[in-house]
Design a protein around this motif. Structure first.
Motif, PDB file in Angstrom:
ATOM      1  N   GLU A 290       0.830  -1.208   0.000  1.00  0.00           N
ATOM      2  CA  GLU A 290       0.000   0.000   0.000  1.00  0.00           C
ATOM      3  C   GLU A 290       0.869   1.265   0.000  1.00  0.00           C
ATOM      4  N   ILE A 291       1.990   1.222   0.734  1.00  0.00           N
ATOM      5  CA  ILE A 291       2.906   2.365   0.755  1.00  0.00           C
ATOM      6  C   ILE A 291       3.543   2.527  -0.622  1.00  0.00           C
ATOM      7  N   GLU A 292       3.952   1.409  -1.212  1.00  0.00           N
ATOM      8  CA  GLU A 292       4.552   1.422  -2.557  1.00  0.00           C
ATOM      9  C   GLU A 292       3.570   1.986  -3.586  1.00  0.00           C
ATOM     10  N   ALA A 293       2.315   1.552  -3.493  1.00  0.00           N
ATOM     11  CA  ALA A 293       1.295   2.002  -4.444  1.00  0.00           C
ATOM     12  C   ALA A 293       1.011   3.492  -4.286  1.00  0.00           C
ATOM     13  N   LEU A 294       0.963   3.961  -3.037  1.00  0.00           N
ATOM     14  CA  LEU A 294       0.709   5.379  -2.795  1.00  0.00           C
ATOM     15  C   LEU A 294       1.866   6.235  -3.322  1.00  0.00           C
ATOM     16  N   TRP A 295       3.070   5.741  -3.146  1.00  0.00           N
ATOM     17  CA  TRP A 295       4.261   6.438  -3.646  1.00  0.00           C
ATOM     18  C   TRP A 295       4.169   6.583  -5.168  1.00  0.00           C
ATOM     19  N   GLN A 296       3.812   5.497  -5.837  1.00  0.00           N
ATOM     20  CA  GLN A 296       3.655   5.554  -7.294  1.00  0.00           C
ATOM     21  C   GLN A 296       2.546   6.524  -7.682  1.00  0.00           C
ATOM     22  N   GLN A 297       1.485   6.534  -6.891  1.00  0.00           N
ATOM     23  CA  GLN A 297       0.387   7.472  -7.150  1.00  0.00           C
ATOM     24  C   GLN A 297       0.882   8.909  -7.043  1.00  0.00           C
ATOM     25  N   GLY A 298       1.719   9.166  -6.035  1.00  0.00           N
ATOM     26  CA  GLY A 298       2.292  10.500  -5.866  1.00  0.00           C
ATOM     27  C   GLY A 298       3.153  10.908  -7.056  1.00  0.00           C
ATOM     28  N   ILE A 299       3.920   9.943  -7.578  1.00  0.00           N
ATOM     29  CA  ILE A 299       4.744  10.194  -8.765  1.00  0.00           C
ATOM     30  C   ILE A 299       3.849  10.589  -9.944  1.00  0.00           C
ATOM     31  N   ASP A 300       2.751   9.850 -10.123  1.00  0.00           N
ATOM     32  CA  ASP A 300       1.815  10.141 -11.214  1.00  0.00           C
ATOM     33  C   ASP A 300       1.181  11.521 -11.039  1.00  0.00           C
ATOM     34  N   TRP A 301       0.823  11.858  -9.801  1.00  0.00           N
ATOM     35  CA  TRP A 301       0.223  13.170  -9.538  1.00  0.00           C
ATOM     36  C   TRP A 301       1.186  14.297  -9.911  1.00  0.00           C
ATOM     37  N   MET A 302       2.454  14.121  -9.546  1.00  0.00           N
ATOM     38  CA  MET A 302       3.445  15.144  -9.859  1.00  0.00           C
ATOM     39  C   MET A 302       3.620  15.302 -11.372  1.00  0.00           C
ATOM     40  N   ARG A 303       3.656  14.185 -12.082  1.00  0.00           N
ATOM     41  CA  ARG A 303       3.778  14.245 -13.547  1.00  0.00           C
ATOM     42  C   ARG A 303       2.559  14.950 -14.148  1.00  0.00           C
ATOM     43  N   ASP A 304       1.382  14.569 -13.664  1.00  0.00           N
ATOM     44  CA  ASP A 304       0.145  15.166 -14.189  1.00  0.00           C
ATOM     45  C   ASP A 304       0.097  16.670 -13.936  1.00  0.00           C
ATOM     46  N   ALA A 305       0.750  17.120 -12.853  1.00  0.00           N
ATOM     47  CA  ALA A 305       0.764  18.548 -12.510  1.00  0.00           C
ATOM     48  C   ALA A 305       1.826  19.320 -13.282  1.00  0.00           C
ATOM     49  N   ILE A 487       0.309  17.969  -4.377  1.00  0.00           N
ATOM     50  CA  ILE A 487      -0.120  16.647  -3.900  1.00  0.00           C
ATOM     51  C   ILE A 487      -1.489  16.749  -3.237  1.00  0.00           C
ATOM     52  N   GLU A 488      -1.660  17.765  -2.401  1.00  0.00           N
ATOM     53  CA  GLU A 488      -2.939  17.946  -1.702  1.00  0.00           C
ATOM     54  C   GLU A 488      -4.089  18.106  -2.702  1.00  0.00           C
ATOM     55  N   ASP A 489      -3.885  18.925  -3.724  1.00  0.00           N
ATOM     56  CA  ASP A 489      -4.943  19.148  -4.716  1.00  0.00           C
ATOM     57  C   ASP A 489      -5.248  17.867  -5.493  1.00  0.00           C
ATOM     58  N   ALA A 490      -4.199  17.121  -5.835  1.00  0.00           N
ATOM     59  CA  ALA A 490      -4.404  15.890  -6.607  1.00  0.00           C
ATOM     60  C   ALA A 490      -5.067  14.802  -5.772  1.00  0.00           C
ATOM     61  N   ALA A 491      -4.657  14.707  -4.510  1.00  0.00           N
ATOM     62  CA  ALA A 491      -5.205  13.658  -3.633  1.00  0.00           C
ATOM     63  C   ALA A 491      -6.664  13.925  -3.281  1.00  0.00           C
ATOM     64  N   GLY A 492      -7.020  15.198  -3.150  1.00  0.00           N
ATOM     65  CA  GLY A 492      -8.393  15.541  -2.779  1.00  0.00           C
ATOM     66  C   GLY A 492      -8.816  14.875  -1.482  1.00  0.00           C
ATOM     67  N   PHE A 493      -7.883  14.802  -0.536  1.00  0.00           N
ATOM     68  CA  PHE A 493      -8.123  14.065   0.709  1.00  0.00           C
ATOM     69  C   PHE A 493      -9.093  14.844   1.610  1.00  0.00           C
TER      70      PHE A 493
END
Length: 501
Positions: A290-305, A487-493
């Motif tokens: 789950e940590i690995e997957a979230l890290w990859q998600q963060g990478i994708d968010w940064m690229r998308d931004a 990250i905050e905007d992309a996560a929409g947490f």
């Protein structure tokens, strides 16, 4: 007007400016909420009367057109910060009865800007811990609990059962902010004590560059590593807090004399065109998927931004944790030598002064603090100084050089904040080494003196929050916060703990 405690710091600031709510009303709302949340044990001392007086004075200043940037905003203060006329104990028995005749520089800055102090927040004793279980006032409880679970509840005896850690050492700060018991809180970070608890409670925690915030008036743990910073509900609130907390202080020889930027204004700049490094050595064996997957998600968010993401190598990372657990206890051993029962705090009387010292320290210091003093004294002792402490300092310099070299080619680094979500109180306290491993992603920033931030980014399978960490160049908190906002905007947490306390 809705409940003022539901407003973010920025929203409350604006509501106070528009006179939609008064500081007195907001302060009363927070004090009422604190009274109903005693099960969390987030506060060691609530200063209701002083807070109400301060709120009234704040409303009077606003009426005269003299409002400061934080005018009337109710805050929680970690018990490591000395506050004039208010007991400050670092959550240790050895400082029982100590009431400082002075105000720490950071809290002075907040008072200067009009903040209202609700009280002192619980913490690990002398900031030594990763779970807020070493406090002389008992553990802080994380307001989060596993989804669909009634494991965390208040038992028939009124005590909390099955509680999760809010992280440490700033567990009182993270728990209070997550449960809306203050608009934001001060905290300190020596090896991760802002970012780790922020990650475990879905709050935002910023560890500034070493020297950005004054250490004067903060009870010292490890002087070359300690740094004050905020824990807040979102990135904007953290930026607002940091601007008030930071600044040069001639009373602190490690304080850096350079302007404090408008961090809040930087948030709208985004990350387009920035280069973000992903250290391959942070991919640890056995790291939860789950940590690995979230890290990859963060990478994708940064690229998308609009950021460019590249893999980088930090081979000395593996030495950070052992170096930290030599340097920090060594400095603690030196700093805590002053607590001997002579001038202030606890004293266990004995006609022989050496015996009085020994009895006072044995009674006043908790087990974890004693452990670190012993380790620190050992590594500084004749015959071991060169083998341990001096060698650790040399490796520390190499780690810092490696980090600074990496920042020659990237603007930010992206990593997980913690190796796991919140764990149960008592789950790791019997194994100090396992507890120390909670700092594996955070200690490098302290050794190198660089800024870092943890941002809530996801929920694990048990319904518990997980954070992502960004690291930045020294004194480039503006870029760091820009990345955090992306990250905050992309996560929409938007998840919040379900109230059970």
């Amino acid at each position: 007007m809705s409940d003022p405690t539901d407003l973010s710091l920025a929203q409350l600031r604006d509501a106070l400016a528009a006179k939609d709510v008064s500081s007195a009303e907001a302060t009363d709302a927070y004090l009422s909420k604190i009274e109903g949340a005693s099960a969390l044990n987030a506060y060691v001392r609530v200063e209701g009367d002083k807070a109400r007086e301060a709120a009234k004075a704040s409303d009077d200043r606003r009426a005269k057109g003299e409002a400061g940037p934080l005018e009337g905003v109710p805050l929680g203060i970690k018990d490591l910060f000395c506050t004039k006329g208010i007991p400050s104990t670092a959550a240790s028995r050895i400082l029982e009865g100590f009431t400082p005749p002075y105000e720490s520089t950071v809290t002075s800055n907040l008072l200067r800007d009009g903040a209202v102090f609700l009280g002192k927040l619980n913490m690990d004793e002398f900031a030594m811990g990763s779970s807020n279980e070493t406090s002389a006032f008992g553990p802080v409880i994380n307001p989060w609990r596993k989804s669909g679970s009634n494991a965390t509840h208040i038992g028939a005896d009124g005590k909390v059962e099955g509680g999760l850690t809010p992280g440490g050492s700033s567990g009182g700060s993270s728990s209070a902010v997550a449960a809306h018991l203050c608009a934001a809180a001060t905290a300190t970070d020596t090896g991760g004590s802002i970012r780790q608890p922020a990650s475990l409670t879905a709050t935002v925690g910023v560890k500034p560059t070493y020297g950005r915030c004054s250490r004067w008036g903060i009870v010292a743990f490890a002087s070359s590593l300690d740094q004050a910073g905020p824990i807040a509900r979102d990135v904007r609130d953290a930026a607002i807090m940091l601007r008030s907390m930071a600044g040069h202080d001639p009373k602190d020889s490690t304080s850096i004399d350079r302007p404090v930027p408008d961090y809040e204004a930087a948030l709208g700049q985004g990350v387009k065109g920035l280069k973000v490094g992903v250290p391959k050595e942070y991919r640890l064996d056995g790291m939860p998927s789950e940590i690995e997957a979230l890290w990859q998600q963060g990478i994708d968010w940064m690229r998308d931004a609009g950021a460019e993401v590249v893999e980088i190598s930090l081979p000395l990372t593996k030495y950070a944790l052992p170096v930290y657990y030599i340097v920090a206890p060594a400095e603690a051993s030196s700093n805590l030598a002053r607590y001997d029962g002579v001038k202030y705090g606890l004293r266990v009387e004995d006609p022989d002064i050496q015996t009085m010292y020994a009895k006072t320290r044995a009674a006043g210091f908790g087990q974890e603090v004693q452990r670190r003093i012993l380790i620190g004294t050992y590594v500084l002792s004749a015959g071991y100084y060169d083998a341990y402490y001096l060698r650790a300092q040399k490796v520390r310099k190499k780690i810092a050089d490696e980090m600074n070299e990496a920042f020659g080619s990237v603007d930010l680094m992206l990593t997980p904040s913690t190796p796991s979500a919140a764990f149960g109180l008592g789950e790791k306290s019997s194994d100090p080494v396992e507890m120390y491993l909670n700092d594996v992603f955070t200690v490098t920033a302290n050794l190198a003196g660089i800024p870092g931030v943890s941002v809530p980014a996801g929920i694990d399978a048990q319904g518990l929050p997980l954070g992502l960490q960004l690291l930045g160049r020294p004194f480039d908190e503006e870029t760091l916060l820009r990345g955090a906002k992306a990250i905050e905007d992309a996560a929409g947490f938007t998840a919040r703990p379900e109230k059970w306390w």
